[in-house]
Every structure is written in C-alpha cells, then in structure tokens.
Motif scaffolding. Structure first.
Motif, PDB file in Angstrom:
ATOM      1  N   GLY A   8       0.743  -1.214  -0.089  1.00  0.00           N
ATOM      2  CA  GLY A   8       0.042   0.068   0.155  1.00  0.00           C
ATOM      3  C   GLY A   8       0.872   1.363  -0.134  1.00  0.00           C
ATOM      4  O   GLY A   8       0.538   2.384  -0.840  1.00  0.00           O
ATOM      5  N   GLN A   9       1.995   1.058   0.917  1.00  0.00           N
ATOM      6  CA  GLN A   9       2.771   2.433   0.913  1.00  0.00           C
ATOM      7  C   GLN A   9       3.770   2.554  -0.520  1.00  0.00           C
ATOM      8  O   GLN A   9       3.955   3.559  -0.958  1.00  0.00           O
ATOM      9  CB  GLN A   9       3.808   2.200   1.978  1.00  0.00           C
ATOM     10  CG  GLN A   9       4.617   3.467   2.534  1.00  0.00           C
ATOM     11  CD  GLN A   9       3.584   4.287   2.910  1.00  0.00           C
ATOM     12  OE1 GLN A   9       2.588   4.243   3.359  1.00  0.00           O
ATOM     13  NE2 GLN A   9       4.288   5.640   2.907  1.00  0.00           N
ATOM     14  N   VAL A  47       2.613   1.911  -3.515  1.00  0.00           N
ATOM     15  CA  VAL A  47       1.659   2.130  -4.456  1.00  0.00           C
ATOM     16  C   VAL A  47       1.430   3.567  -4.322  1.00  0.00           C
ATOM     17  O   VAL A  47       1.558   4.404  -5.049  1.00  0.00           O
ATOM     18  CB  VAL A  47       0.139   1.558  -4.440  1.00  0.00           C
ATOM     19  CG1 VAL A  47      -0.824   2.001  -5.312  1.00  0.00           C
ATOM     20  CG2 VAL A  47       0.352   0.080  -4.674  1.00  0.00           C
ATOM     21  N   GLN A  48       1.364   4.178  -3.084  1.00  0.00           N
ATOM     22  CA  GLN A  48       1.277   5.574  -2.697  1.00  0.00           C
ATOM     23  C   GLN A  48       2.295   6.351  -3.299  1.00  0.00           C
ATOM     24  O   GLN A  48       2.271   7.380  -3.445  1.00  0.00           O
ATOM     25  CB  GLN A  48       0.844   5.745  -1.388  1.00  0.00           C
ATOM     26  CG  GLN A  48      -0.578   5.287  -1.013  1.00  0.00           C
ATOM     27  CD  GLN A  48      -0.876   5.394   0.420  1.00  0.00           C
ATOM     28  OE1 GLN A  48      -0.114   5.933   1.254  1.00  0.00           O
ATOM     29  NE2 GLN A  48      -2.026   5.457   0.840  1.00  0.00           N
ATOM     30  N   ASN A  49       3.483   5.713  -3.017  1.00  0.00           N
ATOM     31  CA  ASN A  49       4.808   6.503  -3.193  1.00  0.00           C
ATOM     32  C   ASN A  49       5.294   6.459  -4.568  1.00  0.00           C
ATOM     33  O   ASN A  49       6.366   7.020  -4.847  1.00  0.00           O
ATOM     34  CB  ASN A  49       5.959   6.033  -2.047  1.00  0.00           C
ATOM     35  CG  ASN A  49       5.373   6.252  -0.776  1.00  0.00           C
ATOM     36  OD1 ASN A  49       4.739   7.199  -0.405  1.00  0.00           O
ATOM     37  ND2 ASN A  49       6.144   5.627   0.165  1.00  0.00           N
ATOM     38  N   LYS A  96       6.238   7.125  -8.007  1.00  0.00           N
ATOM     39  CA  LYS A  96       6.015   8.587  -8.806  1.00  0.00           C
ATOM     40  C   LYS A  96       6.638   8.318 -10.264  1.00  0.00           C
ATOM     41  O   LYS A  96       6.378   9.004 -11.131  1.00  0.00           O
ATOM     42  CB  LYS A  96       6.851   9.523  -7.869  1.00  0.00           C
ATOM     43  CG  LYS A  96       6.214   9.854  -6.576  1.00  0.00           C
ATOM     44  CD  LYS A  96       5.027  10.815  -6.604  1.00  0.00           C
ATOM     45  CE  LYS A  96       4.651  11.262  -5.210  1.00  0.00           C
ATOM     46  NZ  LYS A  96       3.600  10.394  -4.494  1.00  0.00           N
ATOM     47  N   ASP A 141       9.619   3.184 -10.402  1.00  0.00           N
ATOM     48  CA  ASP A 141       8.521   2.552  -9.492  1.00  0.00           C
ATOM     49  C   ASP A 141       7.411   1.846  -9.876  1.00  0.00           C
ATOM     50  O   ASP A 141       7.127   0.704  -9.470  1.00  0.00           O
ATOM     51  CB  ASP A 141       8.033   3.877  -8.716  1.00  0.00           C
ATOM     52  CG  ASP A 141       9.047   4.724  -8.112  1.00  0.00           C
ATOM     53  OD1 ASP A 141      10.170   4.147  -7.619  1.00  0.00           O
ATOM     54  OD2 ASP A 141       8.782   5.879  -7.701  1.00  0.00           O
ATOM     55  N   HIS A 142       6.667   2.421 -10.894  1.00  0.00           N
ATOM     56  CA  HIS A 142       5.574   1.762 -11.688  1.00  0.00           C
ATOM     57  C   HIS A 142       5.793   0.492 -12.209  1.00  0.00           C
ATOM     58  O   HIS A 142       5.152  -0.639 -12.131  1.00  0.00           O
ATOM     59  CB  HIS A 142       4.780   2.614 -12.513  1.00  0.00           C
ATOM     60  CG  HIS A 142       3.918   3.712 -11.723  1.00  0.00           C
ATOM     61  ND1 HIS A 142       3.038   3.487 -11.031  1.00  0.00           N
ATOM     62  CD2 HIS A 142       4.192   5.092 -11.859  1.00  0.00           C
ATOM     63  CE1 HIS A 142       2.716   4.670 -10.604  1.00  0.00           C
ATOM     64  NE2 HIS A 142       3.363   5.483 -10.993  1.00  0.00           N
ATOM     65  N   HIS A 200      -0.269  -0.478 -13.730  1.00  0.00           N
ATOM     66  CA  HIS A 200       1.174   0.293 -13.451  1.00  0.00           C
ATOM     67  C   HIS A 200       2.217   0.314 -14.687  1.00  0.00           C
ATOM     68  O   HIS A 200       2.916   1.296 -14.966  1.00  0.00           O
ATOM     69  CB  HIS A 200       1.667  -0.512 -12.474  1.00  0.00           C
ATOM     70  CG  HIS A 200       1.201  -0.249 -10.924  1.00  0.00           C
ATOM     71  ND1 HIS A 200       1.312   0.989 -10.499  1.00  0.00           N
ATOM     72  CD2 HIS A 200       0.267  -0.831 -10.260  1.00  0.00           C
ATOM     73  CE1 HIS A 200       0.804   1.077  -9.337  1.00  0.00           C
ATOM     74  NE2 HIS A 200       0.213  -0.183  -9.357  1.00  0.00           N
TER      75      HIS A 200
END
Length: 117
Positions: free
Chosen positions: A30-31, A33-35, A37, A41-42, A109
C-alpha cells in the motif's frame, strides 16, 4: 481406506493454510503504491503484480489437478470427496480472481509507467 482419507484431508488442510497468504496488498505494498512516482517505481510494481499472478496461477493449477483427481476417483471418497471437490472449486474461483486482479494491476502500472516517461 479411512487412514488414507485422513492423510489426504491433512494434506489438503495444509495446502489451504499455506495458500491463505494470497493478500497482494500488504501494508508495504500500500505504501509502495502511494509512493510510486517514477516510471521505475511503476515498472517495479507491475513486476510485483505479475509475479504474484504467476504464483496464484501455479496454485490454481494445483487445485485444478486435485479437483480432477477427486472427480475421477469419487467412488473412493464418498461424501467427504464431495466436500473436498467443493473446497477445490471455491479455491479455484478465488485463485482465478486473484490472477485476474493481479494482471489488471500490473497492466495499470505498466500504463502509468509509460505515461510518466
């Protein structure tokens, strides 16, 4: 006969317990996904979800094989065999859904990674 069935039930129970760890969205995820950028990352998240889908697909195939065995040898299992078939069908549906959702998340993503570039 009963001892074989007892052993089989224990094996199935062990598989069920081990497969309960299907949650693709742990607190760390969850963290992450939120972070997310950057494109990297994706991409990393997409790979995570694809790997998770592969693991779920493997478990799905295992349960499909067990289900087929119960069906082909149903005369040996009696009523308990029907129960085991029902459990396998339920797990098959659960794993199918998990594979689908993980692949959708991976595609999402990958799309986000392409848009960030």
């Amino acid at each position: 006969m009963k001892s074989k069935l007892g052993i089989l039930v224990l094996v199935i129970f062990g598989l069920l317990v081990s497969s309960m760890q299907m949650n693709a969205f742990s607190m760390d995820m969850g963290q992450a996904v939120q972070n997310a950028k950057t494109s990297a990352d994706h991409e990393a998240l997409a790979k995570y979800f694809e790997d998770n889908a592969k693991e779920m697909q493997s478990k799905l195939q295992d349960h499909q094989k067990m289900y087929e065995q119960y069906q082909s040898e149903s005369q040996h299992y009696g009523r308990q065999g029907v129960d085991m078939e029902t459990m396998c069908r339920g797990l098959i549906r659960t794993y199918e859904q998990a594979v689908k959702e993980n692949m959708e998340m991976a595609a999402s993503h990958r799309k986000m990674a392409a848009e960030v570039k």
